[in-house]
Motif scaffolding. Structure first.
Motif, mmCIF file in Angstrom:
data_model
loop_
_atom_site.group_PDB
_atom_site.id
_atom_site.type_symbol
_atom_site.label_atom_id
_atom_site.label_comp_id
_atom_site.label_asym_id
_atom_site.label_seq_id
_atom_site.Cartn_x
_atom_site.Cartn_y
_atom_site.Cartn_z
ATOM 1 N N LEU A 1 29.868 78.003 13.975
ATOM 2 C CA LEU A 1 29.780 77.250 13.282
ATOM 3 C C LEU A 1 31.272 76.669 12.971
ATOM 4 C CD1 LEU A 1 29.185 74.351 12.354
ATOM 5 C CD2 LEU A 1 28.628 75.428 10.032
ATOM 6 N N VAL A 2 31.861 78.459 11.936
ATOM 7 C CA VAL A 2 33.671 78.559 11.854
ATOM 8 C C VAL A 2 34.198 78.438 12.297
ATOM 9 C CG1 VAL A 2 34.933 80.178 10.804
ATOM 10 C CG2 VAL A 2 33.022 79.454 9.789
ATOM 11 N N LEU A 3 34.209 78.702 13.653
ATOM 12 C CA LEU A 3 34.577 78.820 15.590
ATOM 13 C C LEU A 3 34.606 76.870 16.009
ATOM 14 C CD1 LEU A 3 33.918 81.501 17.269
ATOM 15 C CD2 LEU A 3 36.043 81.604 15.877
ATOM 16 N N ALA A 4 33.769 77.000 16.381
ATOM 17 C CA ALA A 4 34.064 75.442 16.697
ATOM 18 C C ALA A 4 34.284 74.159 15.400
ATOM 19 C CB ALA A 4 32.062 75.124 16.959
ATOM 20 N N ARG A 5 34.432 74.701 14.430
ATOM 21 C CA ARG A 5 35.101 73.986 13.545
ATOM 22 C C ARG A 5 36.447 73.422 13.773
ATOM 23 N NH1 ARG A 5 31.866 75.529 7.722
ATOM 24 N NH2 ARG A 5 30.750 74.470 8.303
ATOM 25 N N VAL A 6 37.162 74.877 13.974
ATOM 26 C CA VAL A 6 39.038 74.349 14.467
ATOM 27 C C VAL A 6 38.500 73.650 16.003
ATOM 28 C CG1 VAL A 6 39.979 75.379 16.121
ATOM 29 C CG2 VAL A 6 39.084 77.111 14.869
ATOM 30 N N ASP B 1 28.761 75.552 22.457
ATOM 31 C CA ASP B 1 29.653 76.543 23.279
ATOM 32 C C ASP B 1 29.870 77.865 22.764
ATOM 33 O OD1 ASP B 1 31.137 77.185 25.342
ATOM 34 O OD2 ASP B 1 33.016 75.713 24.666
ATOM 35 N N GLN B 2 30.110 78.249 21.655
ATOM 36 C CA GLN B 2 30.345 79.331 20.716
ATOM 37 C C GLN B 2 30.044 79.871 20.337
ATOM 38 O OE1 GLN B 2 33.523 80.300 20.093
ATOM 39 N NE2 GLN B 2 34.696 78.180 20.285
ATOM 40 N N LEU B 3 28.186 79.291 20.018
ATOM 41 C CA LEU B 3 26.820 79.678 20.077
ATOM 42 C C LEU B 3 26.676 80.959 21.494
ATOM 43 C CD1 LEU B 3 25.093 80.989 18.619
ATOM 44 C CD2 LEU B 3 23.384 79.124 19.288
ATOM 45 N N LEU B 4 26.825 80.454 22.299
ATOM 46 C CA LEU B 4 26.422 81.414 23.488
ATOM 47 C C LEU B 4 27.353 82.220 23.967
ATOM 48 C CD1 LEU B 4 25.614 78.130 25.563
ATOM 49 C CD2 LEU B 4 23.771 79.767 25.073
ATOM 50 N N GLY B 5 29.060 81.778 23.467
ATOM 51 C CA GLY B 5 29.754 82.779 23.777
ATOM 52 C C GLY B 5 29.601 83.649 22.548
#
Length: 135
Positions: free
Chosen positions: A54-59, A99-103
């Protein structure tokens, strides 16, 4: 992983019988991964992984600022996020989260195990045979 994320979200949209907003399909993908990942890493491990995603996707998707993760790993949506859940921006935000979770899963458990886990949750849709992907 973006392609796999889109495939899983599309499957959840097809499976949606109550015509929920498109962004909800992405969040359902995360929720469906919760059970096997909790078995694998525990509830705290899953919550930690999802929180980092979630933190990464917020970017790339600031709308996700309106999403929190509860202690049990489920989502809590702000009124703003609820109001925008039918927007294209919300759908893109949900896709960024998946996408971020799978990564992150690939980073921590490897691609083969990630694809096996996805195949176990979506056996008919995600991959016919994860070993045959050549990746």
């Amino acid at each position: 992983m973006r392609t796999l994320a889109q495939i899983l979200i599309a499957e959840e949209r097809r499976a949606d019988r109550d015509s929920a907003p498109p962004s909800r399909a992405a969040f359902r993908v995360c929720e469906k991964l919760r059970a096997p990942l909790c078995t694998f890493a525990g509830a705290a491990g899953f919550r930690s992984l999802l929180s980092r995603a979630l933190v990464l996707a917020r970017v790339d998707a600031p709308l996700l600022a309106g999403v929190q993760i509860k202690a049990d790993g489920t989502f809590l949506y702000s009124p703003e996020m609820e109001a925008q859940s039918a927007s294209a921006e919300a759908a893109q935000a949900g896709a960024a989260l998946v996408d971020q979770l799978l990564g992150l899963l690939i980073t921590f458990i490897g691609e083969a195990l990630t694809l096996r886990l996805v195949h176990d949750v979506w056996p008919q849709t995600a991959l016919k045979d994860p070993k045959s992907t050549g990746k």
